[in-house]
Enzyme design. Structure first.
Site, short mmCIF file in Angstrom:
data_model
loop_
_atom_site.label_atom_id
_atom_site.label_comp_id
_atom_site.label_asym_id
_atom_site.label_seq_id
_atom_site.Cartn_x
_atom_site.Cartn_y
_atom_site.Cartn_z
CG HIS A 152 -22.36 -34.61 -2.88
ND1 HIS A 152 -21.22 -33.77 -2.59
CD2 HIS A 152 -22.60 -35.70 -2.26
CE1 HIS A 152 -20.69 -34.87 -1.91
NE2 HIS A 152 -21.39 -35.89 -1.82
CE LYS A 156 -24.01 -34.02 1.08
NZ LYS A 156 -24.26 -34.93 2.05
#
Length: 262
Positions: A152, A156
């Site tokens: 990601h 995040k």
């Protein structure tokens, strides 16, 4: 016409959801929520010039516009309280914020059943990601040796991702119990082998330039199987978010996972 409120509208996912609601012919955006925004209406912001929609600073004020659905793309620290508030006020939540604990999910589900309020909490709204999880579950019955690598963007906040945890949970339902790796294996650096979930390893990668990606890698005698999903743009999640908004108003409890609505 379904009346929708978006909480966390200034974040990347929240902004994408806000624009989706504005463009959807069956939805009416009745408000957005952000406690730190100084403006009072969306049309005061350059990207929303034609949208005379109120910006709420306090979630208690949201009730005044009587939304049917509460879309939440905030942060784990406030998502639980937001979702609880929505259910208590008979607003159906569609939550994409990950990081809620099992205890919080259980409490919210129980409350929704008591009040007969439908809702959805989904670790991933991309249809391809839901299929990836289901395919991985199918394969886990035959390949107990498996590791998850999730990748990601570097902003995040939670690791592993909600999608990785959901995938591991689904695989553990059908997978032969097994602790992977050599019994005398030693980590020369703590965490080198990743997080452990029921004997399976999960590895989290956080880098700029990524959006949301997951690879489920299986190993067998003389063969391997890799199942991978990639979201290259946040628009990939909006089909699932829209579906959630359409479906939750017909439910009488909170469900976890977009697959429950497909």
């Amino acid at each position: 016409m379904i009346k929708v409120l978006v909480a966390g509208f200034k974040g990347k996912m929240g902004a994408t959801a806000t624009k989706m609601v504005l463009d959807h012919e069956d939805f009416e955006l009745v408000g957005v929520l952000d406690p730190f925004e100084e403006k009072n209406h969306l049309n005061e912001l350059a990207e929303y010039k034609g949208s005379d929609v109120p910006i709420f600073k306090n979630k208690k004020e949201v009730v005044s516009v009587k939304p049917d659905v509460w879309i939440d793309f905030t942060i784990p620290a406030v998502a639980y309280e937001n979702t609880r508030f929505a259910i208590e006020n008979h607003i159906s939540p569609v939550v994409g914020t990950t990081g809620l604990t099992e205890e919080q999910l259980s409490e919210l589900t129980t409350l929704s059943k008591e009040l007969k309020v439908g809702g959805l909490i989904a670790p991933n709204f991309a249809v391809g990601a839901v299929l990836m999880m289901q395919f991985a579950q199918k394969a886990a019955a035959y390949f107990p040796d498996v590791e998850i690598i999730e990748l990601h963007h570097d902003n995040k906040l939670d690791a592993p991702s909600g999608t990785a945890l959901k995938t591991a949970e689904m695989m553990s339902e059908v997978r032969q119990k097994k602790t992977q790796g050599h019994q005398e294996e030693k980590e020369l650096l703590a965490g080198a082998r990743g997080a452990d979930f029921d004997g399976m390893k999960i590895h989290s990668v956080r880098l700029p330039g990524l959006i949301a990606h997951q690879q489920v890698q299986f190993g067998g005698v003389g063969e391997g199987l890799t199942i991978r999903h990639d979201s290259y743009d946040r628009s990939s999640f909006m089909t699932g978010v829209a579906l959630g908004c359409e479906k939750v108003i017909h439910l009488d409890k909170l469900v976890y996972g977009l697959e429950n609505l497909l």
